[in-house]
Structures are given as structure tokens and as C-alpha cells.
Design an enzyme around this catalytic site. Sequence first.
Site, PDB file in Angstrom:
ATOM      1  N   ASP A  17       0.833  -1.201   0.000  1.00  0.00           N
ATOM      2  CA  ASP A  17       0.000   0.000   0.000  1.00  0.00           C
ATOM      3  C   ASP A  17       0.870   1.256   0.000  1.00  0.00           C
ATOM      4  O   ASP A  17       1.960   1.260   0.587  1.00  0.00           O
ATOM      5  CB  ASP A  17      -0.894  -0.026   1.255  1.00  0.00           C
ATOM      6  CG  ASP A  17      -2.089   0.909   1.135  1.00  0.00           C
ATOM      7  OD1 ASP A  17      -2.268   1.520   0.062  1.00  0.00           O
ATOM      8  OD2 ASP A  17      -2.830   1.029   2.119  1.00  0.00           O
ATOM      9  N   GLY A  18       0.368   2.307  -0.628  1.00  0.00           N
ATOM     10  CA  GLY A  18       1.041   3.602  -0.567  1.00  0.00           C
ATOM     11  C   GLY A  18       1.659   4.066  -1.871  1.00  0.00           C
ATOM     12  O   GLY A  18       2.357   5.082  -1.895  1.00  0.00           O
ATOM     13  N   ASN A  19       1.381   3.359  -2.967  1.00  0.00           N
ATOM     14  CA  ASN A  19       1.937   3.774  -4.264  1.00  0.00           C
ATOM     15  C   ASN A  19       1.462   5.186  -4.637  1.00  0.00           C
ATOM     16  O   ASN A  19       2.240   6.016  -5.112  1.00  0.00           O
ATOM     17  CB  ASN A  19       1.503   2.822  -5.382  1.00  0.00           C
ATOM     18  CG  ASN A  19       2.063   1.421  -5.219  1.00  0.00           C
ATOM     19  OD1 ASN A  19       2.931   1.200  -4.402  1.00  0.00           O
ATOM     20  ND2 ASN A  19       1.554   0.496  -6.011  1.00  0.00           N
ATOM     21  N   HIS A  34       2.808   3.325  -9.043  1.00  0.00           N
ATOM     22  CA  HIS A  34       2.609   1.895  -9.304  1.00  0.00           C
ATOM     23  C   HIS A  34       3.836   1.299  -9.989  1.00  0.00           C
ATOM     24  O   HIS A  34       4.238   0.174  -9.722  1.00  0.00           O
ATOM     25  CB  HIS A  34       1.363   1.678 -10.158  1.00  0.00           C
ATOM     26  CG  HIS A  34       0.091   2.024  -9.437  1.00  0.00           C
ATOM     27  ND1 HIS A  34      -0.165   1.608  -8.144  1.00  0.00           N
ATOM     28  CD2 HIS A  34      -1.004   2.748  -9.808  1.00  0.00           C
ATOM     29  CE1 HIS A  34      -1.362   2.058  -7.766  1.00  0.00           C
ATOM     30  NE2 HIS A  34      -1.877   2.767  -8.753  1.00  0.00           N
ATOM     31  N   SER A  62      -7.156  -6.099  -5.812  1.00  0.00           N
ATOM     32  CA  SER A  62      -8.294  -6.628  -5.050  1.00  0.00           C
ATOM     33  C   SER A  62      -9.569  -6.544  -5.888  1.00  0.00           C
ATOM     34  O   SER A  62      -9.629  -5.787  -6.869  1.00  0.00           O
ATOM     35  CB  SER A  62      -8.472  -5.837  -3.756  1.00  0.00           C
ATOM     36  OG  SER A  62      -9.068  -4.587  -4.033  1.00  0.00           O
ATOM     37  N   GLU A  64     -12.069  -5.090  -5.067  1.00  0.00           N
ATOM     38  CA  GLU A  64     -12.569  -3.723  -4.900  1.00  0.00           C
ATOM     39  C   GLU A  64     -11.808  -2.722  -5.791  1.00  0.00           C
ATOM     40  O   GLU A  64     -12.289  -1.624  -6.060  1.00  0.00           O
ATOM     41  CB  GLU A  64     -12.460  -3.276  -3.427  1.00  0.00           C
ATOM     42  CG  GLU A  64     -13.441  -3.967  -2.493  1.00  0.00           C
ATOM     43  CD  GLU A  64     -13.079  -5.428  -2.173  1.00  0.00           C
ATOM     44  OE1 GLU A  64     -11.879  -5.778  -2.205  1.00  0.00           O
ATOM     45  OE2 GLU A  64     -14.003  -6.220  -1.924  1.00  0.00           O
ATOM     46  N   TRP A  66     -11.456  -2.678  -8.847  1.00  0.00           N
ATOM     47  CA  TRP A  66     -12.144  -2.374 -10.117  1.00  0.00           C
ATOM     48  C   TRP A  66     -12.882  -1.048 -10.045  1.00  0.00           C
ATOM     49  O   TRP A  66     -13.251  -0.486 -11.078  1.00  0.00           O
ATOM     50  CB  TRP A  66     -13.142  -3.489 -10.482  1.00  0.00           C
ATOM     51  CG  TRP A  66     -12.497  -4.809 -10.779  1.00  0.00           C
ATOM     52  CD1 TRP A  66     -12.556  -5.923 -10.006  1.00  0.00           C
ATOM     53  CD2 TRP A  66     -11.706  -5.166 -11.926  1.00  0.00           C
ATOM     54  NE1 TRP A  66     -11.844  -6.959 -10.603  1.00  0.00           N
ATOM     55  CE2 TRP A  66     -11.317  -6.520 -11.775  1.00  0.00           C
ATOM     56  CE3 TRP A  66     -11.284  -4.471 -13.072  1.00  0.00           C
ATOM     57  CZ2 TRP A  66     -10.527  -7.186 -12.717  1.00  0.00           C
ATOM     58  CZ3 TRP A  66     -10.492  -5.147 -14.010  1.00  0.00           C
ATOM     59  CH2 TRP A  66     -10.119  -6.481 -13.818  1.00  0.00           C
ATOM     60  N   LEU A 128      11.391 -20.205  -4.260  1.00  0.00           N
ATOM     61  CA  LEU A 128      10.313 -19.400  -3.664  1.00  0.00           C
ATOM     62  C   LEU A 128       9.012 -19.532  -4.474  1.00  0.00           C
ATOM     63  O   LEU A 128       9.033 -19.445  -5.703  1.00  0.00           O
ATOM     64  CB  LEU A 128      10.751 -17.927  -3.653  1.00  0.00           C
ATOM     65  CG  LEU A 128       9.723 -16.901  -3.180  1.00  0.00           C
ATOM     66  CD1 LEU A 128       9.475 -17.029  -1.677  1.00  0.00           C
ATOM     67  CD2 LEU A 128      10.192 -15.480  -3.510  1.00  0.00           C
ATOM     68  N   ARG A 179       1.683  -4.914   6.218  1.00  0.00           N
ATOM     69  CA  ARG A 179       0.991  -3.868   5.450  1.00  0.00           C
ATOM     70  C   ARG A 179       1.819  -2.603   5.513  1.00  0.00           C
ATOM     71  O   ARG A 179       2.179  -2.135   6.608  1.00  0.00           O
ATOM     72  CB  ARG A 179      -0.427  -3.595   5.958  1.00  0.00           C
ATOM     73  CG  ARG A 179      -1.140  -2.555   5.078  1.00  0.00           C
ATOM     74  CD  ARG A 179      -2.609  -2.439   5.340  1.00  0.00           C
ATOM     75  NE  ARG A 179      -3.214  -1.595   4.295  1.00  0.00           N
ATOM     76  CZ  ARG A 179      -4.471  -1.677   3.875  1.00  0.00           C
ATOM     77  NH1 ARG A 179      -5.272  -2.564   4.405  1.00  0.00           N
ATOM     78  NH2 ARG A 179      -4.930  -0.878   2.927  1.00  0.00           N
ATOM     79  N   ARG A 185      -5.349  -2.192   8.586  1.00  0.00           N
ATOM     80  CA  ARG A 185      -6.556  -3.019   8.400  1.00  0.00           C
ATOM     81  C   ARG A 185      -6.250  -4.105   7.378  1.00  0.00           C
ATOM     82  O   ARG A 185      -5.248  -4.042   6.662  1.00  0.00           O
ATOM     83  CB  ARG A 185      -7.743  -2.158   7.974  1.00  0.00           C
ATOM     84  CG  ARG A 185      -7.484  -1.347   6.735  1.00  0.00           C
ATOM     85  CD  ARG A 185      -8.684  -0.483   6.320  1.00  0.00           C
ATOM     86  NE  ARG A 185      -8.272   0.388   5.226  1.00  0.00           N
ATOM     87  CZ  ARG A 185      -7.775   1.612   5.389  1.00  0.00           C
ATOM     88  NH1 ARG A 185      -7.677   2.138   6.595  1.00  0.00           N
ATOM     89  NH2 ARG A 185      -7.381   2.316   4.348  1.00  0.00           N
ATOM     90  N   GLU A 198       0.758 -13.166  12.643  1.00  0.00           N
ATOM     91  CA  GLU A 198       1.275 -11.949  13.287  1.00  0.00           C
ATOM     92  C   GLU A 198       1.168 -10.817  12.270  1.00  0.00           C
ATOM     93  O   GLU A 198       1.421 -11.021  11.075  1.00  0.00           O
ATOM     94  CB  GLU A 198       2.750 -12.143  13.683  1.00  0.00           C
ATOM     95  CG  GLU A 198       2.967 -13.190  14.748  1.00  0.00           C
ATOM     96  CD  GLU A 198       2.397 -12.791  16.115  1.00  0.00           C
ATOM     97  OE1 GLU A 198       2.397 -11.586  16.429  1.00  0.00           O
ATOM     98  OE2 GLU A 198       1.949 -13.696  16.838  1.00  0.00           O
TER      99      GLU A 198
HETATM  100  C1  FPP Z   1      -1.716   0.246  -3.338  1.00  0.00           C
HETATM  101  O1  FPP Z   1      -1.324   1.541  -3.534  1.00  0.00           O
HETATM  102  C2  FPP Z   1      -1.303  -0.685  -4.366  1.00  0.00           C
HETATM  103  C3  FPP Z   1      -2.130  -1.298  -5.263  1.00  0.00           C
HETATM  104  C4  FPP Z   1      -3.552  -0.974  -5.414  1.00  0.00           C
HETATM  105  C5  FPP Z   1      -1.692  -2.349  -6.162  1.00  0.00           C
HETATM  106  C6  FPP Z   1      -0.340  -2.956  -5.967  1.00  0.00           C
HETATM  107  C7  FPP Z   1       0.374  -2.905  -7.243  1.00  0.00           C
HETATM  108  C8  FPP Z   1       1.718  -2.827  -7.400  1.00  0.00           C
HETATM  109  C9  FPP Z   1       2.667  -2.870  -6.287  1.00  0.00           C
HETATM  110  C10 FPP Z   1       2.308  -2.657  -8.747  1.00  0.00           C
HETATM  111  C11 FPP Z   1       2.310  -3.801  -9.640  1.00  0.00           C
HETATM  112  C12 FPP Z   1       2.288  -5.136  -8.986  1.00  0.00           C
HETATM  113  C13 FPP Z   1       2.655  -6.263  -9.593  1.00  0.00           C
HETATM  114  C14 FPP Z   1       2.550  -7.587  -8.913  1.00  0.00           C
HETATM  115  C15 FPP Z   1       3.191  -6.219 -10.939  1.00  0.00           C
HETATM  116  P1  FPP Z   1      -2.446   2.659  -3.574  1.00  0.00           P
HETATM  117  O2  FPP Z   1      -2.659   3.003  -5.003  1.00  0.00           O
HETATM  118  O3  FPP Z   1      -3.674   2.199  -2.872  1.00  0.00           O
HETATM  119  O4  FPP Z   1      -1.735   3.798  -2.797  1.00  0.00           O
HETATM  120  P2  FPP Z   1      -2.412   4.986  -1.984  1.00  0.00           P
HETATM  121  O5  FPP Z   1      -3.220   4.360  -0.868  1.00  0.00           O
HETATM  122  O6  FPP Z   1      -1.241   5.761  -1.482  1.00  0.00           O
HETATM  123  O7  FPP Z   1      -3.275   5.743  -2.953  1.00  0.00           O
END
Ligand code: FPP
Length: 231
Positions: A17-19, A34, A62, A64, A66, A128, A179, A185, A198
Site C-alpha cells: 500500500d502507498g503507491n 505503481h 483486489s 474492490e 475495479w 520461492l 501492510r 486493516r 502476526e
Molecule cells: C496500493 O497503492 C497498491 C495497489 C492498489 C496495487 C499494488 C500494485 C503494485 C505494487 C504494482 C504492480 C504489482 C505487480 C505484482 C506487478 P495505492 O494506489 O492504494 O496507494 P495509496 O493508498 O497511497 O493511494
Amino acid sequence: MTSTENPAPKHIAIIMDGNGRWAAARNLPRSAGHKEGAQAVRRVIEAATELGIEFVTLYAFSTENWSRPKEEIDTLMNLLEKTLDEYQKSAEKKNLRIWVSGEREPLPPQILQKIDKLVQSTAAHTGLTVNLALNYGAQQEITYAVNQLLAQGKTQISAQDITAHLYQPLLPAPELIIRTSGEQRLSNFLLWQAAYSEFYFTPVLWPDFDKEELKKAVLEYQHRHRRFGGI
Ligand code: FPP
């Protein structure tokens, strides 16, 4: 390892999370976050291999997700396709086994084809296992398991029955769920399998996550006192 330490986890599951926030902090479009997130995926797979972890589940998309704007969904699907192509080339050398957890519908056919090929061609690898949670929702997974059991004519089911009918019945429950980005959450991730996991929450944004951060999480896990309902 001292007597009070847990052995390293066999299975680590990660909510990446956090991209978006990583990109916003740099005045960049969310797609840049991303893209950088996909680099972090590469680093973590390498680090997990080095640490001798057996299974890593990554929450890549997820059910969600979409509901995000089409442009962002397209970015994520493109990145995923690129990643699948990359692993098709390198999985043999890295001895990676690729599994996928999630529903097929409505993933695009070209992604499904690539997944099928990759899963099939890496099935015998012994390194792995990377389990991609893709179009994944835990409530949907449990519903899927129950429906399989109903289709078999069962009128009474046990917890073991459900475990045996999840998307990946051979995947052990994760000892550790990470996370990133400070959120605390589960967001419909591995609800069944997380019964005794854990949890490790870190403020680090996913694009900044690396081998050192993974090591920190594993070390903290190793010092947790796991009781499984006992004392
Ligand atoms: C959450 O960040 C991340 C995602 C919704 C998707 C995860 C995807 C990647 C790490 C990239 C590609 C993955 C693969 C396996 C090729 P967010 O967009 O919810 O961040 P924010 O909460 O800061 O907006």
C-alpha cells in the site's frame, strides 16, 4: 536464534500500500507510484529468496480495485502483464514457482493466458513460491470454498473442509502479514488464513520497501510471542 525466537516465517503475505501517496509526494501521476511499486516487488522477491522464505503472497489487485478510474486499472493491468512476461523469462533461472489466488472473471483474456502459461511452466520449480493475489477478495474466496463443498453435496462442513477448498489449498497460512503505508486493516485479504498470523504495520510506503525493511519485519516477527490461544 535464541530459544525465545521463532524460526523465520515460511509464508509472508504483503498488502502493498502507498503507491499513490508516494507519487503524490513527488508531484507525479499515480501511475509513477505503481511503476515504482513494481520495482519494489522485484526487490522483495529477491530478498525473500535470499532469506529462505518459502512462500510470498502479494496483494496485487483486489476485487474492490475495479472501482478505480479506468486509466489507473489499465496502468495496473499493463504493469502486471509486463511482470508476467518478465517472470516467464526469468522464473526458470530464479527457480520461482508462480501461483495465483483470485477469481478469473473479469480479468482480460491476454492476462489469463499469460497467467496459465506461467503457472504451468513453473509448477515443478522448487524455489520461492510467489502467490499473486489478483482479482482477490477473502470473502469471495471463502464463498468459493463453501460453494465447492455444496456442489459436492455436503450438508455439514468443518473448518478443515474450508481450508482444503480455498483457491490454493496447498498454501500454508501466513505466519506474518505485512501492510505498508501506515494503514492498519486487512481490507478483505486472507481473512480465513489470518486466524493466527502476526501483523506487522510499517509507515514505509510500498515503493520504498526493500530488503532491509523485509528483514526488519522478519526480525520483529521472530521476537513475537506466539500463543495460538494457549498461554
Ligand atoms: C496500493 O497503492 C497498491 C495497489 C492498489 C496495487 C499494488 C500494485 C503494485 C505494487 C504494482 C504492480 C504489482 C505487480 C505484482 C506487478 P495505492 O494506489 O492504494 O496507494 P495509496 O493508498 O497511497 O493511494
